[in-house]
Design a protein around this motif. Structure first.
Motif, mmCIF file in Angstrom:
data_model
loop_
_atom_site.group_PDB
_atom_site.id
_atom_site.type_symbol
_atom_site.label_atom_id
_atom_site.label_comp_id
_atom_site.label_asym_id
_atom_site.label_seq_id
_atom_site.Cartn_x
_atom_site.Cartn_y
_atom_site.Cartn_z
ATOM 1 N N ALA A 201 0.799 -1.281 -0.066
ATOM 2 C CA ALA A 201 -0.066 -0.126 0.059
ATOM 3 C C ALA A 201 0.703 1.099 0.048
ATOM 4 N N SER A 202 1.775 1.391 0.771
ATOM 5 C CA SER A 202 3.016 2.545 0.816
ATOM 6 C C SER A 202 3.404 2.848 -0.566
ATOM 7 N N LEU A 203 3.519 1.841 -1.469
ATOM 8 C CA LEU A 203 4.250 1.951 -2.685
ATOM 9 C C LEU A 203 3.389 2.598 -3.801
ATOM 10 N N LEU A 204 2.044 2.929 -3.339
ATOM 11 C CA LEU A 204 0.982 3.576 -4.029
ATOM 12 C C LEU A 204 0.826 4.927 -3.815
ATOM 13 N N ARG A 205 1.549 5.399 -2.537
ATOM 14 C CA ARG A 205 1.466 6.787 -2.192
ATOM 15 C C ARG A 205 2.436 7.740 -3.203
ATOM 16 N N PRO A 206 1.923 9.034 -3.112
ATOM 17 C CA PRO A 206 2.839 9.942 -3.863
ATOM 18 C C PRO A 206 4.292 10.390 -2.984
ATOM 19 N N THR A 207 5.110 10.407 -3.571
ATOM 20 C CA THR A 207 6.596 10.899 -2.905
ATOM 21 C C THR A 207 6.987 12.325 -3.460
ATOM 22 N N PHE A 208 8.064 12.660 -2.512
ATOM 23 C CA PHE A 208 8.814 13.855 -2.952
ATOM 24 C C PHE A 208 10.304 13.691 -2.622
ATOM 25 N N ASN A 209 11.261 14.454 -3.565
ATOM 26 C CA ASN A 209 12.567 14.044 -3.407
ATOM 27 C C ASN A 209 13.182 15.381 -2.996
ATOM 28 N N ALA A 210 12.294 16.606 -3.085
ATOM 29 C CA ALA A 210 13.116 17.867 -2.696
ATOM 30 C C ALA A 210 11.697 18.762 -1.945
ATOM 31 N N VAL A 211 12.115 19.713 -1.197
ATOM 32 C CA VAL A 211 11.209 20.612 -0.743
ATOM 33 C C VAL A 211 10.363 21.164 -1.691
ATOM 34 N N ALA A 212 10.800 21.488 -2.897
ATOM 35 C CA ALA A 212 9.807 22.127 -3.864
ATOM 36 C C ALA A 212 8.511 21.221 -4.347
ATOM 37 N N GLU A 213 8.896 19.783 -4.068
ATOM 38 C CA GLU A 213 7.986 18.759 -4.555
ATOM 39 C C GLU A 213 6.953 18.335 -3.466
ATOM 40 N N ALA A 214 7.143 18.699 -2.279
ATOM 41 C CA ALA A 214 6.459 18.501 -1.112
ATOM 42 C C ALA A 214 4.928 19.260 -1.365
ATOM 43 N N PRO A 215 3.799 18.820 -1.059
ATOM 44 C CA PRO A 215 2.666 19.330 -1.140
ATOM 45 C C PRO A 215 2.348 20.481 0.057
ATOM 46 N N ARG A 216 3.051 20.584 1.121
ATOM 47 C CA ARG A 216 3.172 21.556 2.199
ATOM 48 C C ARG A 216 4.322 21.368 2.943
ATOM 49 N N ILE A 217 4.651 22.519 3.852
ATOM 50 C CA ILE A 217 5.696 22.378 4.619
ATOM 51 C C ILE A 217 4.935 22.424 6.069
ATOM 52 N N PRO A 218 5.192 21.372 6.759
ATOM 53 C CA PRO A 218 4.655 21.293 8.127
ATOM 54 C C PRO A 218 4.785 22.351 9.087
ATOM 55 N N SER A 219 3.910 22.702 9.723
ATOM 56 C CA SER A 219 4.177 23.761 10.669
ATOM 57 C C SER A 219 4.447 23.572 12.161
ATOM 58 N N PRO A 220 5.401 23.979 12.580
ATOM 59 C CA PRO A 220 5.671 23.354 14.179
ATOM 60 C C PRO A 220 4.664 23.841 14.967
ATOM 61 N N VAL A 221 4.415 22.935 16.206
ATOM 62 C CA VAL A 221 3.448 23.196 17.023
ATOM 63 C C VAL A 221 4.195 23.640 18.358
ATOM 64 N N THR A 222 3.732 24.869 18.927
ATOM 65 C CA THR A 222 4.152 25.220 20.127
ATOM 66 C C THR A 222 3.685 24.435 21.373
ATOM 67 N N LEU A 223 4.655 23.671 22.188
ATOM 68 C CA LEU A 223 4.004 22.970 23.218
ATOM 69 C C LEU A 223 4.336 23.768 24.823
ATOM 70 N N SER A 224 5.046 24.735 24.574
ATOM 71 C CA SER A 224 5.487 25.410 26.017
ATOM 72 C C SER A 224 6.215 27.056 25.520
ATOM 73 N N ARG A 225 6.092 27.667 26.386
ATOM 74 C CA ARG A 225 6.658 29.182 26.012
ATOM 75 C C ARG A 225 7.516 29.510 27.271
ATOM 76 N N GLY A 226 8.518 30.068 26.898
ATOM 77 C CA GLY A 226 9.339 30.553 28.215
ATOM 78 C C GLY A 226 10.430 31.523 27.777
ATOM 79 N N PRO A 227 10.973 32.299 28.949
ATOM 80 C CA PRO A 227 12.024 33.439 28.281
ATOM 81 C C PRO A 227 13.207 32.933 27.882
ATOM 82 N N SER A 228 13.709 31.626 28.170
ATOM 83 C CA SER A 228 15.123 31.323 27.878
ATOM 84 C C SER A 228 15.285 31.737 26.358
ATOM 85 N N PRO A 229 16.524 32.274 25.868
ATOM 86 C CA PRO A 229 16.841 32.313 24.514
ATOM 87 C C PRO A 229 17.080 31.155 23.641
#
Length: 455
Positions: A201-229
């Motif tokens: 089944a995985s062989l039937l899925r579309p693939t990408f070899n470079a960033v420009a070929e990917a359908p989207r760039i995943p957005s990081p999720v913020t899990l915590s915030r703090g003042p440290s640099p």
């Protein structure tokens, strides 16, 4: 509790300054279900006074559909956003929906694997939709989740039918059959045949070899915030249950001190393409986090296969002139370590499947992505990383097996590129679950001694 783990926790207790400590292995998931009958002594370990999400809002999905059908699309989305916020508030024990910021990550608000399932179940009951186990982490903010629910309900709303009986449940069809067949094969002991289904089944899925070929760039999720640099960037495992939620418990230790951004691997969400190699995945992840980091002011880390992705992404970023302050890998197995994988691989997969029983059966998208990454990792070798590498090992074998004194730990992974190796209490799973805070503290102590940041 294994004898070795108990003795190590006893040593931790002796080294502390608290007057009374007891090394007790508790199932926090079970404690969360006890409500008011939970002894007061234990109530500080779980969120207090949480109401069931099923009691937090809409009980009749037909009534919800009828109400939504009479509204313009933007008002439908607002109504669903209120529904999401109401149920989220109920799960976390807040007094009402105003306590939930619509544009703040649910994981940052405190959702972990178990509480996200409770929210999913409540929203399923309210809408009549069968929603995926990964719902909260595929749509990390309440506003994202409301948009998703509106899209899933679109056919019923457009036809103004006050029932969802004809609505196609999420993640059903051929992909759902693949998931069912895989689990049936595993249950019958036909592991080879089950994995061959995923491979085909995985062989039937579309693939990408470079960033420009990917359908989207995943957005990081913020899990915590703090003042440290110093920013912390976590990488998900590519097991089927992997995702940003892996670090929800560790985030509790970082909250108020450090920003923690979590990334998800490409290929695990509906509509994603799969990378043609681990470096291709790392290049996309580097693209995702680059806007959020400053040279020398961030740490890449990951548990299990997430550590491999952290290492691979570090090589990409360093080649681009963006240097992490450090890389931290937690119980990550080298793809070529046949001894450790042979000793621990079966227990690891059993642990993954056991956890699937808690969150619900994962869909074909995640299962085929897992198989794909497993095969890619076999072709990958770690590149050179200039940043210091900390390798954190679990001290105990998985599955509750006893470790005899003086016995060689053949099941324990190693990372020869690491500059420092530290052993911590727990096994492969518990080190980032019930012992997550302790593991996070070991990481922070090492970072304090081995990194410099500009204030």
């Amino acid at each position: 509790m294994a004898t070795g783990e108990a003795l190590r926790l006893f040593e931790v207790a002796l080294a502390g300054d608290q007057p009374l400590l007891a090394p007790v292995k508790l199932d926090l998931g079970v404690l969360r279900t006890q409500g008011e009958v939970l002894p007061k002594l234990l109530r500080g370990l779980v969120p207090p006074a949480r109401r069931s999400a099923s009691g937090g809002g809409e009980a009749d999905s037909g009534a919800l559909l009828k109400r939504l059908a009479g509204l313009p699309e933007d008002e439908q989305e607002q109504e669903l956003l209120t529904l999401v916020r109401t149920y989220a508030a109920a799960v976390l024990g807040h007094s009402g929906p105003n306590a939930i910021d619509p544009d703040q990550g649910l994981a940052e608000l405190g959702f972990d694997s178990l509480t996200s399932v409770e929210l999913r179940n409540g929203l399923s009951s309210a809408t009549g939709l069968r929603l995926p186990a990964s719902l909260v982490f595929d749509h990390p903010m309440p506003s994202d989740l409301a948009k998703f629910l509106r899209a899933e309900l679109a056919d019923s709303l457009d036809s103004s039918v006050g029932t969802v009986a004809a609505q196609a449940p999420a993640n059903t069809g051929p992909g759902d059959s693949i998931s069912a067949l895989f689990h049936l094969g595993i249950k019958q002991g036909k592991d080879f045949e089950a994995w061959e289904i995923l491979r085909a089944a995985s062989l039937l899925r579309p693939t990408f070899n470079a960033v420009a070929e990917a359908p989207r760039i995943p957005s990081p999720v913020t899990l915590s915030r703090g003042p440290s640099p110093l920013k912390l960037i976590s990488f998900s495992s590519y097991a089927a249950l992997g995702g940003v939620h892996q670090y929800a418990r560790m985030a509790a230790r970082f909250r108020g001190e450090y920003d923690l951004l979590a990334t998800a691997n490409p290929g695990f969400a509906e509509g994603d393409s799969l990378p043609t190699s681990i470096p291709a995945a790392a290049e996309l992840l580097a693209e995702a986090i680059r806007p959020h980091v400053t040279d020398g002011q961030f740490v890449l880390f990951g548990h299990s296969a997430g550590g491999l992705m952290a290492h691979a992404t570090a090589t990409v970023l360093e080649a681009q002139g963006i240097n992490p302050a450090a890389v931290v890998m937690m119980d990550s197995f080298r793809p070529d370590d046949s001894v450790a994988l042979g000793e621990a691989g079966g227990s690891m997969m059993s642990g993954i499947l056991d956890r699937e029983e808690l969150v619900g059966q994962v869909d074909a998208t995640r299962l085929t992505a897992m198989d794909w990454y497993f095969r890619l990792s076999g072709k990958w070798a770690p590149g050179d990383v200039r940043a210091p590498i900390l390798f954190v090992q679990a001290s105990d074998p998985m599955g509750g097996a006893e470790q005899e004194a003086g016995q060689e730990k053949l099941w324990q992974p190693t990372w020869r590129e690491a500059h420092t190796t530290i052993e911590v209490p727990g096994d492969h799973f518990s080190m980032v679950e019930e012992l997550a805070s302790d593991t996070a503290q070991v990481m922070l102590d090492w970072l304090a001694a081995n990194t410099r940041t500009s204030e």
